[in-house]
Enzyme design. Structure first.
Site, PDB file in Angstrom:
ATOM      1  N   LEU A 105     -44.688  23.555  22.187  1.00 14.52           N
ATOM      2  CA  LEU A 105     -45.102  23.648  23.582  1.00 14.52           C
ATOM      3  C   LEU A 105     -44.001  24.415  24.293  1.00 14.52           C
ATOM      4  O   LEU A 105     -42.812  24.128  24.081  1.00 14.52           O
ATOM      5  CB  LEU A 105     -45.257  22.260  24.219  1.00 14.52           C
ATOM      6  CG  LEU A 105     -46.418  21.390  23.743  1.00 14.52           C
ATOM      7  CD1 LEU A 105     -46.326  19.997  24.371  1.00 14.52           C
ATOM      8  CD2 LEU A 105     -47.755  22.028  24.092  1.00 14.52           C
ATOM      9  N   ASP A 106     -44.351  25.392  25.128  1.00 20.13           N
ATOM     10  CA  ASP A 106     -43.288  26.136  25.789  1.00 20.13           C
ATOM     11  C   ASP A 106     -42.551  25.222  26.771  1.00 20.13           C
ATOM     12  O   ASP A 106     -43.026  24.140  27.129  1.00 20.13           O
ATOM     13  CB  ASP A 106     -43.832  27.403  26.470  1.00 20.13           C
ATOM     14  CG  ASP A 106     -44.809  27.109  27.587  1.00 20.13           C
ATOM     15  OD1 ASP A 106     -45.987  27.455  27.432  1.00 20.13           O
ATOM     16  OD2 ASP A 106     -44.396  26.540  28.622  1.00 20.13           O
ATOM     17  N   GLY A 107     -41.388  25.684  27.212  1.00 22.60           N
ATOM     18  CA  GLY A 107     -40.521  24.834  28.019  1.00 22.60           C
ATOM     19  C   GLY A 107     -41.163  24.316  29.292  1.00 22.60           C
ATOM     20  O   GLY A 107     -40.865  23.195  29.734  1.00 22.60           O
ATOM     21  N   THR A 117     -44.313  23.628  29.702  1.00 25.23           N
ATOM     22  CA  THR A 117     -45.493  22.820  29.412  1.00 25.23           C
ATOM     23  C   THR A 117     -45.067  21.456  28.892  1.00 25.23           C
ATOM     24  O   THR A 117     -44.192  21.351  28.035  1.00 25.23           O
ATOM     25  CB  THR A 117     -46.385  23.511  28.366  1.00 25.23           C
ATOM     26  OG1 THR A 117     -46.790  24.784  28.877  1.00 25.23           O
ATOM     27  CG2 THR A 117     -47.622  22.683  28.069  1.00 25.23           C
TER      28      THR A 117
END
Length: 260
Positions: A118-120, A122
């Site tokens: 998950l990107d930072g 999210t």
């Protein structure tokens, strides 16, 4: 090796471990109850129904299911769910010194790693495990494991926007469509809307890019579901072990893809 081959016979020493002993040790049920399951034909070993109480297996290699749900026989395998907060990168060690996953895994009983990313910016559901085979199936886009996100977006989302997302749009890296999309809360006066989208793509920042492409940039994004797993009431930053039911569903998906 067939189930019949696993039974000891004649004067030879029996090979393997009795099926009811293995499943009792795995926490499925007591030996007596497991024996009843065997008689009723509710257990399969490597895809074959087993009905003989003398059946022995090698727990290290046998794939066992009860009522069609896979069972993990290896007690050394670990499976956890994390509600990843915003601002944390999906890495066990970030080379740039940003907050990473180590703070959530340092007290676990063994080393684990994250399945997918998950990107930072999210937050939401992230699976942590030391089961490499399962991780490969869950993370690889070719297996089509669905993920569901709740997005807070700018502007008022109209029904035709959801239709467009489902029919598919063109991005820089090719066409993409969501599997499902619904409006949870419509914005008013140019405010914010809440949208739920489900898709199986593993492309980088795909949800954010899709919603921005249809004119609704994402303000906040949470992953609520990953395959059969639901975030539920797990609080941000909390970790919990998967239940036997959740794990069984994940393993069933993985083994189904192996056969397919």
């Amino acid at each position: 090796m067939t189930p019949a081959d696993r039974r000891g016979g004649g004067g030879d020493a029996p090979e393997g471990v009795r099926l009811q002993k293995v499943l009792a040790a795995a926490g499925v049920a007591s030996r007596r109850v497991v024996e009843q399951y065997i008689v009723e034909g509710r257990i399969t070993v490597d895809g074959t129904v087993v009905t003989e109480l003398g059946t022995r297996i090698d727990p290290a290699v046998a794939k066992v299911s009860v009522d069609g749900v896979a069972v993990q026989l290896d007690a050394d395998k670990l499976y956890f769910m994390l509600n990843k907060p915003r601002g944390v990168v999906s890495s066990m060690k970030d080379e740039q010194g940003r907050p990473d996953l180590r703070r959530f895994t340092k007290d676990l009983p063994g080393r684990v790693y994250n399945v997918g990313r998950l990107d930072g910016d999210t937050s939401g559901l992230l699976v942590l495990t030391n089961d490499g085979e399962l991780a490969h199936v869950l993370a690889h886009p070719s297996f089509g494991v669905e993920k569901t996100y709740i997005a807070k977006v700018q502007g008022t989302v109209q029904p035709q926007v959801l239709t467009k997302l489902k029919r598919g749009i063109e991005l820089d890296d090719g066409p993409i469509a969501v599997d499902a999309a619904k409006l949870l809360q419509a914005g008013s006066g140019g405010g914010f809307s809440m949208v739920e989208v489900t898709l199986h793509s593993g492309r980088n920042r795909i949800v954010r890019r899709m919603l921005e492409a249809v004119g609704h940039p994402v303000v906040e994004l949470v992953r609520r579901q990953f395959g059969p797993l639901h975030l539920g009431t797990l609080r941000s930053g909390e970790v919990r072990a998967l239940t036997k039911v959740e794990l069984g569903r994940l393993l069933t998906i993985a083994r189904s893809d192996e056969r397919g």
